[in-house]
Scaffold this motif. Structure first.
Motif, PDB file in Angstrom:
ATOM      1  N   ALA A   9      99.695  -7.081  80.701  1.00 50.71           N
ATOM      2  CA  ALA A   9      98.885  -5.966  80.209  1.00 50.71           C
ATOM      3  C   ALA A   9      97.985  -5.507  81.349  1.00 50.71           C
ATOM      4  O   ALA A   9      97.255  -6.303  81.930  1.00 50.71           O
ATOM      5  N   LYS A  10      98.073  -4.243  81.677  1.00 54.64           N
ATOM      6  CA  LYS A  10      97.293  -3.720  82.781  1.00 54.64           C
ATOM      7  C   LYS A  10      96.221  -2.784  82.238  1.00 54.64           C
ATOM      8  O   LYS A  10      96.484  -1.976  81.351  1.00 54.64           O
ATOM      9  N   TYR A  11      95.061  -2.907  82.749  1.00 47.17           N
ATOM     10  CA  TYR A  11      93.935  -2.041  82.400  1.00 47.17           C
ATOM     11  C   TYR A  11      93.522  -2.140  80.933  1.00 47.17           C
ATOM     12  O   TYR A  11      92.947  -1.220  80.383  1.00 47.17           O
ATOM     13  N   ARG A  12      93.887  -3.247  80.279  1.00 50.19           N
ATOM     14  CA  ARG A  12      93.489  -3.505  78.884  1.00 50.19           C
ATOM     15  C   ARG A  12      93.830  -2.357  77.942  1.00 50.19           C
ATOM     16  O   ARG A  12      93.056  -1.989  77.063  1.00 50.19           O
ATOM     17  N   ARG A  13      94.972  -1.787  78.125  1.00 54.53           N
ATOM     18  CA  ARG A  13      95.394  -0.718  77.215  1.00 54.53           C
ATOM     19  C   ARG A  13      96.494  -1.235  76.295  1.00 54.53           C
ATOM     20  O   ARG A  13      97.034  -2.312  76.507  1.00 54.53           O
ATOM     21  N   VAL A  14      96.837  -0.468  75.268  1.00 57.15           N
ATOM     22  CA  VAL A  14      97.869  -0.875  74.322  1.00 57.15           C
ATOM     23  C   VAL A  14      99.198  -0.945  75.054  1.00 57.15           C
ATOM     24  O   VAL A  14      99.606   0.003  75.722  1.00 57.15           O
ATOM     25  N   VAL A  15      99.863  -2.086  74.919  1.00 55.32           N
ATOM     26  CA  VAL A  15     101.127  -2.297  75.619  1.00 55.32           C
ATOM     27  C   VAL A  15     102.303  -1.913  74.726  1.00 55.32           C
ATOM     28  O   VAL A  15     103.242  -1.276  75.161  1.00 55.32           O
TER      29      VAL A  15
END
Length: 50
Positions: free
Chosen positions: A22-28
């Motif tokens: 998960a990058k940048y704490r966004r919805v994966v």
């Protein structure tokens, strides 16, 4: 060679390895992807009696 993976604290058989960074704490996963992934995992569990 054994099909089992021997470590100092456990013995296992690795069937599937999923990596979900998960990058940048966004919805994966979208809701559709989440539902399908759940179905796939449940079918794998039935097939291998997990």
């Amino acid at each position: 060679m054994s099909e089992y993976i021997h470590k100092s604290h456990n013995v296992s058989v690795l069937l599937y390895h999923l990596v979900c960074p998960a990058k940048y704490r966004r919805v994966v996963f979208t809701d559709e992807v989440d539902a399908r992934l759940n179905e796939v995992c449940l079918e794998i569990a039935k097939r291998y009696e997990i």
